[in-house]
Design a protein around this motif. Sequence first.
Motif, PDB file in Angstrom:
ATOM      1  N   VAL A  18      37.134  36.252  35.167  1.00 45.01           N
ATOM      2  CA  VAL A  18      36.610  37.089  36.256  1.00 45.01           C
ATOM      3  C   VAL A  18      37.345  36.778  37.552  1.00 45.01           C
ATOM      4  O   VAL A  18      37.710  37.678  38.314  1.00 45.01           O
ATOM      5  N   ILE A  19      37.572  35.492  37.818  1.00 48.37           N
ATOM      6  CA  ILE A  19      38.283  35.100  39.042  1.00 48.37           C
ATOM      7  C   ILE A  19      39.664  35.736  39.083  1.00 48.37           C
ATOM      8  O   ILE A  19      40.093  36.273  40.114  1.00 48.37           O
ATOM      9  N   ALA A  20      40.372  35.681  37.961  1.00 48.28           N
ATOM     10  CA  ALA A  20      41.725  36.253  37.900  1.00 48.28           C
ATOM     11  C   ALA A  20      41.692  37.744  38.228  1.00 48.28           C
ATOM     12  O   ALA A  20      42.517  38.243  39.008  1.00 48.28           O
ATOM     13  N   THR A  21      40.729  38.444  37.668  1.00 44.40           N
ATOM     14  CA  THR A  21      40.619  39.881  37.916  1.00 44.40           C
ATOM     15  C   THR A  21      40.284  40.156  39.378  1.00 44.40           C
ATOM     16  O   THR A  21      40.902  41.020  40.026  1.00 44.40           O
ATOM     17  N   GLU A  22      39.322  39.427  39.904  1.00 40.13           N
ATOM     18  CA  GLU A  22      38.861  39.663  41.274  1.00 40.13           C
ATOM     19  C   GLU A  22      39.901  39.252  42.315  1.00 40.13           C
ATOM     20  O   GLU A  22      39.983  39.852  43.386  1.00 40.13           O
ATOM     21  N   PHE A  23      40.699  38.236  41.994  1.00 42.22           N
ATOM     22  CA  PHE A  23      41.693  37.749  42.945  1.00 42.22           C
ATOM     23  C   PHE A  23      43.051  38.429  42.771  1.00 42.22           C
ATOM     24  O   PHE A  23      43.955  38.245  43.588  1.00 42.22           O
ATOM     25  N   GLY A  24      43.217  39.198  41.706  1.00 48.73           N
ATOM     26  CA  GLY A  24      44.483  39.858  41.468  1.00 48.73           C
ATOM     27  C   GLY A  24      45.575  38.907  41.011  1.00 48.73           C
ATOM     28  O   GLY A  24      46.738  39.031  41.404  1.00 48.73           O
ATOM     29  N   ARG A  25      45.193  37.965  40.122  1.00 46.87           N
ATOM     30  CA  ARG A  25      46.169  37.005  39.596  1.00 46.87           C
ATOM     31  C   ARG A  25      46.180  37.026  38.078  1.00 46.87           C
ATOM     32  O   ARG A  25      45.226  37.470  37.438  1.00 46.87           O
ATOM     33  N   ARG A  26      47.268  36.544  37.485  1.00 49.50           N
ATOM     34  CA  ARG A  26      47.331  36.386  36.031  1.00 49.50           C
ATOM     35  C   ARG A  26      46.360  35.278  35.630  1.00 49.50           C
ATOM     36  O   ARG A  26      46.272  34.233  36.294  1.00 49.50           O
ATOM     37  N   MET A  75      38.604  27.733  44.971  1.00 49.09           N
ATOM     38  CA  MET A  75      38.910  29.003  45.624  1.00 49.09           C
ATOM     39  C   MET A  75      40.141  28.965  46.537  1.00 49.09           C
ATOM     40  O   MET A  75      41.007  29.850  46.439  1.00 49.09           O
ATOM     41  N   PRO A  76      40.291  27.967  47.429  1.00 51.77           N
ATOM     42  CA  PRO A  76      41.454  27.980  48.332  1.00 51.77           C
ATOM     43  C   PRO A  76      42.804  27.809  47.627  1.00 51.77           C
ATOM     44  O   PRO A  76      43.850  28.125  48.210  1.00 51.77           O
ATOM     45  N   PHE A  77      42.789  27.297  46.372  1.00 52.05           N
ATOM     46  CA  PHE A  77      44.035  26.997  45.669  1.00 52.05           C
ATOM     47  C   PHE A  77      44.483  28.124  44.746  1.00 52.05           C
ATOM     48  O   PHE A  77      45.531  28.023  44.120  1.00 52.05           O
ATOM     49  N   ASP A  81      46.677  38.713  45.238  1.00 53.89           N
ATOM     50  CA  ASP A  81      46.778  39.908  46.074  1.00 53.89           C
ATOM     51  C   ASP A  81      45.434  40.352  46.642  1.00 53.89           C
ATOM     52  O   ASP A  81      45.370  40.960  47.715  1.00 53.89           O
ATOM     53  N   LYS A  82      44.349  40.078  45.899  1.00 50.84           N
ATOM     54  CA  LYS A  82      43.023  40.528  46.322  1.00 50.84           C
ATOM     55  C   LYS A  82      42.104  39.340  46.622  1.00 50.84           C
ATOM     56  O   LYS A  82      40.884  39.461  46.521  1.00 50.84           O
ATOM     57  N   ALA A  83      42.706  38.210  46.998  1.00 53.08           N
ATOM     58  CA  ALA A  83      41.944  36.971  47.122  1.00 53.08           C
ATOM     59  C   ALA A  83      40.767  37.083  48.091  1.00 53.08           C
ATOM     60  O   ALA A  83      39.656  36.649  47.799  1.00 53.08           O
ATOM     61  N   ARG A  84      41.009  37.680  49.279  1.00 53.14           N
ATOM     62  CA  ARG A  84      39.939  37.738  50.279  1.00 53.14           C
ATOM     63  C   ARG A  84      38.757  38.561  49.789  1.00 53.14           C
ATOM     64  O   ARG A  84      37.597  38.145  49.903  1.00 53.14           O
ATOM     65  N   ASP A  85      39.044  39.748  49.245  1.00 54.58           N
ATOM     66  CA  ASP A  85      37.967  40.589  48.734  1.00 54.58           C
ATOM     67  C   ASP A  85      37.267  39.913  47.560  1.00 54.58           C
ATOM     68  O   ASP A  85      36.035  39.972  47.434  1.00 54.58           O
ATOM     69  N   GLY A  86      38.040  39.270  46.708  1.00 59.14           N
ATOM     70  CA  GLY A  86      37.454  38.586  45.558  1.00 59.14           C
ATOM     71  C   GLY A  86      36.551  37.442  45.982  1.00 59.14           C
ATOM     72  O   GLY A  86      35.470  37.247  45.408  1.00 59.14           O
ATOM     73  N   GLN A  87      36.991  36.682  46.979  1.00 59.21           N
ATOM     74  CA  GLN A  87      36.177  35.579  47.477  1.00 59.21           C
ATOM     75  C   GLN A  87      34.834  36.090  47.980  1.00 59.21           C
ATOM     76  O   GLN A  87      33.781  35.524  47.672  1.00 59.21           O
ATOM     77  N   VAL A  88      34.865  37.153  48.751  1.00 55.57           N
ATOM     78  CA  VAL A  88      33.628  37.709  49.319  1.00 55.57           C
ATOM     79  C   VAL A  88      32.686  38.142  48.203  1.00 55.57           C
ATOM     80  O   VAL A  88      31.492  37.824  48.222  1.00 55.57           O
ATOM     81  N   ARG A  89      33.198  38.867  47.211  1.00 57.11           N
ATOM     82  CA  ARG A  89      32.340  39.364  46.138  1.00 57.11           C
ATOM     83  C   ARG A  89      31.720  38.232  45.331  1.00 57.11           C
ATOM     84  O   ARG A  89      30.530  38.270  45.000  1.00 57.11           O
ATOM     85  N   LEU A  90      32.515  37.215  45.017  1.00 62.62           N
ATOM     86  CA  LEU A  90      31.995  36.134  44.200  1.00 62.62           C
ATOM     87  C   LEU A  90      31.040  35.229  44.974  1.00 62.62           C
ATOM     88  O   LEU A  90      30.011  34.795  44.441  1.00 62.62           O
ATOM     89  N   VAL A  91      31.361  34.941  46.226  1.00 61.15           N
ATOM     90  CA  VAL A  91      30.437  34.147  47.057  1.00 61.15           C
ATOM     91  C   VAL A  91      29.123  34.899  47.225  1.00 61.15           C
ATOM     92  O   VAL A  91      28.039  34.322  47.123  1.00 61.15           O
TER      93      VAL A  91
END
Length: 229
Positions: A18-26, A75-77, A81-91
Motif C-alpha cells: 500500500v505504501i508503494a502505491t500511495e507514495f508512487g514507488r516500486r 516514512m521520511p526514508f 512521486d506522490k510521497a506528500r499526498d501518500g503521507q497525508v492519506r496514511l497518517v
Amino acid sequence: MKHLIKIIKGEPVVSTEVIATEFGRRHDNVMQNIRSLIETEHLGALDFKESSYLNRQNKPQPCFELTERGFLIAMPFIGGDKARDGQVRLVDGFIKYRERAKKEAAIQAERDLARVEYRPMTNAIKHSKEAEGKEAEHYHFSNEANLINRIVLGATSAKFRKENEIGKTEAIRDYLTAEQIRAITELQRADTVFINMGWDFDKRKVELTSMFERNHKALLIEEQHRLAA
C-alpha cells in the motif's frame, strides 16, 4: 474506496504494498528501504511483521506490515512521486482508526455498565415475587427486560435478534448504539426502584415510557440521523 489501513489482532497496520502505491514507488524499492531500517535497528521487532499479498497474477509476494510507529519512522526514508499526498492519506488513516477505537471503547464501557445494572433489576424482581409468596420464574425476568426493550428499541429481544441477524447466544447489547445503551441503562435503574416501591407492571410501563420520551427519544433520533449520514 480501498482500505489503506488494516486491523491485525486489534492493531492498525499498513503494508509496504500500500505504501508503494500511495507514495508512487516500486514495491521492491520500498522493501529495500524497510530492510535497511531493520538492519540498522531503527525499526524494532514490534514495529513490523513479515507478511505477503497477491499480485495482479494472483501470486503471493513478500511484504512488510508496519505499525503506526513503524510507518512514521520509515516514512521520511521512502520518498516517491506522490510521497506528500501518500503521507497525508496514511497518517489520516491511522488517526481515523484511533478516533474510531476511542468511540468504540466508550460504547463498550456503556455496554459493560448496562450489564452490571441489569443484576439489581433482576434481584428486585426476585425479592418482589418472594414477598408475594411466589417463586420468580424465567419469564418474569424476560418480561421485564422486554418491557424496556420495547420502549427503547421498539421490539422484544427476540424480534430485535431476528431483524438484526443476531445469534441466540450473543448479547443484543453488543449490537446497540451508545444512546440506546444509555437509555436502557437509565430505564433499568428506574425500573429497579419502581419494583422495590411495589408498583405494578402497567404503572411501571407508563412511567418508564414517559421517562424515555422525555430524556432519550430526541437524542436517539438525532443519533440515527448521524449514523445514517
